[in-house]
Design a protein around this motif. Structure first.
Motif, short mmCIF file in Angstrom:
data_model
loop_
_atom_site.label_atom_id
_atom_site.label_comp_id
_atom_site.label_asym_id
_atom_site.label_seq_id
_atom_site.Cartn_x
_atom_site.Cartn_y
_atom_site.Cartn_z
N VAL A 1 -15.07 -17.44 -26.25
CA VAL A 1 -15.26 -16.28 -27.11
C VAL A 1 -15.63 -16.79 -28.50
N ILE A 2 -16.03 -15.88 -29.36
CA ILE A 2 -16.27 -16.22 -30.76
C ILE A 2 -15.07 -15.71 -31.55
N MET A 3 -14.39 -16.59 -32.24
CA MET A 3 -13.23 -16.22 -33.04
C MET A 3 -13.48 -16.63 -34.48
N ASP A 4 -13.49 -15.64 -35.36
CA ASP A 4 -13.75 -15.88 -36.78
C ASP A 4 -15.00 -16.73 -36.99
N GLY A 5 -16.03 -16.40 -36.21
CA GLY A 5 -17.33 -17.05 -36.37
C GLY A 5 -17.51 -18.38 -35.68
N ARG A 6 -16.50 -18.82 -34.92
CA ARG A 6 -16.59 -20.11 -34.22
C ARG A 6 -16.41 -19.92 -32.73
N SER A 7 -17.08 -20.74 -31.97
CA SER A 7 -16.92 -20.73 -30.53
C SER A 7 -15.58 -21.39 -30.18
N VAL A 8 -14.77 -20.71 -29.38
CA VAL A 8 -13.49 -21.28 -28.96
C VAL A 8 -13.25 -20.98 -27.49
N LYS A 9 -12.50 -21.83 -26.87
CA LYS A 9 -12.05 -21.59 -25.49
C LYS A 9 -10.70 -20.90 -25.60
N SER A 10 -10.68 -19.64 -25.19
CA SER A 10 -9.49 -18.82 -25.42
C SER A 10 -8.29 -19.24 -24.57
N ALA B 1 -4.02 -16.47 -33.01
CA ALA B 1 -5.18 -15.62 -33.28
C ALA B 1 -4.82 -14.38 -34.08
N ASP B 2 -3.56 -14.27 -34.50
CA ASP B 2 -3.13 -13.11 -35.28
C ASP B 2 -4.04 -12.92 -36.50
N GLY B 3 -4.63 -11.73 -36.62
CA GLY B 3 -5.52 -11.43 -37.72
C GLY B 3 -6.96 -11.83 -37.51
N ALA B 4 -7.28 -12.41 -36.37
CA ALA B 4 -8.62 -12.93 -36.13
C ALA B 4 -9.59 -11.83 -35.70
N GLU B 5 -10.86 -12.09 -35.96
CA GLU B 5 -11.95 -11.26 -35.43
C GLU B 5 -12.54 -12.00 -34.25
N ILE B 6 -12.60 -11.31 -33.11
CA ILE B 6 -13.02 -11.93 -31.86
C ILE B 6 -14.18 -11.13 -31.27
N THR B 7 -15.17 -11.85 -30.79
CA THR B 7 -16.26 -11.22 -30.05
C THR B 7 -16.25 -11.78 -28.64
N THR B 8 -16.26 -10.87 -27.68
CA THR B 8 -16.33 -11.25 -26.26
C THR B 8 -17.70 -10.83 -25.73
N ILE B 9 -17.99 -11.19 -24.52
CA ILE B 9 -19.26 -10.81 -23.88
C ILE B 9 -19.46 -9.30 -23.93
N GLU B 10 -18.37 -8.54 -23.83
CA GLU B 10 -18.48 -7.08 -23.86
C GLU B 10 -18.96 -6.56 -25.22
N GLY B 11 -18.83 -7.38 -26.26
CA GLY B 11 -19.22 -6.96 -27.60
C GLY B 11 -20.66 -7.27 -27.96
N LEU B 12 -21.41 -7.91 -27.08
CA LEU B 12 -22.79 -8.28 -27.42
C LEU B 12 -23.77 -7.14 -27.23
N ALA B 13 -23.69 -6.41 -26.14
CA ALA B 13 -24.61 -5.30 -25.90
C ALA B 13 -24.31 -4.18 -26.91
N LYS B 14 -25.36 -3.54 -27.39
CA LYS B 14 -25.20 -2.45 -28.37
C LYS B 14 -25.94 -1.22 -27.86
N ASP B 15 -25.26 -0.09 -27.90
CA ASP B 15 -25.86 1.19 -27.52
C ASP B 15 -26.54 1.13 -26.15
N GLY B 16 -25.89 0.46 -25.21
CA GLY B 16 -26.42 0.36 -23.86
C GLY B 16 -27.57 -0.61 -23.68
N LYS B 17 -27.91 -1.34 -24.74
CA LYS B 17 -29.02 -2.31 -24.68
C LYS B 17 -28.44 -3.71 -24.70
N TRP C 1 -23.23 -18.62 -30.00
CA TRP C 1 -22.78 -19.42 -31.15
C TRP C 1 -23.80 -20.50 -31.49
N LEU C 2 -24.31 -21.18 -30.47
CA LEU C 2 -25.31 -22.23 -30.68
C LEU C 2 -26.51 -21.69 -31.45
N LEU C 3 -27.02 -20.54 -31.03
CA LEU C 3 -28.21 -19.98 -31.67
C LEU C 3 -27.92 -19.41 -33.06
#
Length: 168
Positions: A57-66, A74-90, A119-121
């Motif tokens: 996942v991406i945690m606070d802007g860095r790639s991490v193995k959860s 991770a208390d207070g962290a911002e996390i992006t998962t695969i579910e957070g990449l698609a926007k408005d069904g796209k 994260w790489l890109l």
């Protein structure tokens, strides 16, 4: 170092894919388990040893193995998962590229591989093939032989660069 009592529960605040969550969990619970319990099942449990990268996942802007992070860390962290990449069904351009270049077979490693590519890109919008290979080297795929994954990351790089508004 904080010492916790046996069976003690602690509150952990997370922002996952832009939404705030407060969970009560044991201090020894891994972030991967908490995320899955919140419904983010795209975060896969592959090895529990940080070798496979299926839980990336991406945690606070860095790639991490959860699977390597306690939820309390991770208390207070911002996390992006695969579910957070698609926007408005796209689909996100990286997801599109994996689809178009057949960068998956069984799909088990795919969410972690896509998050690592994301994260790489972000770090390197125009990587060479060697940089892509190095960038995804912490994520294992037992099905594809990697060539289609590398082609997918190359295509995603092109797609993302085309999205950047041109400066006049």
């Amino acid at each position: 170092m904080k010492v916790f009592e046996k069976d003690q529960k602690v509150k952990v605040h997370l922002k996952v894919n832009g939404q705030d969550y407060e969970v009560e969990t044991e201090p020894r619970r891994l972030l991967v388990h908490v995320l899955r319990e919140l419904g983010f099942t795209g975060v896969h449990i592959g090895c529990d040893t940080s070798n496979c990268g299926a839980c990336t996942v991406i945690m606070d802007g860095r790639s991490v193995k959860s699977c390597t992070i306690l939820a309390v860390e991770a208390d207070g962290a911002e996390i992006t998962t695969i579910e957070g990449l698609a926007k408005d069904g796209k689909l996100h351009p990286i997801q599109e590229a994996f689809w178009e270049k057949h960068g998956l077979q069984c799909g088990y490693c795919t969410p972690g591989m896509i998050m690592e590519a994301y994260w790489l890109l972000k770090e390197n919008p125009n990587p060479t093939e060697e940089e892509i290979r190095e960038g995804i080297s912490g994520n294992l795929c037992r099905c594809t032989g990697y060539q289609n994954i590398i082609e997918a990351v190359k295509l995603a790089s092109e797609k993302l660069r085309m999205e950047i508004p041109k400066a006049h």
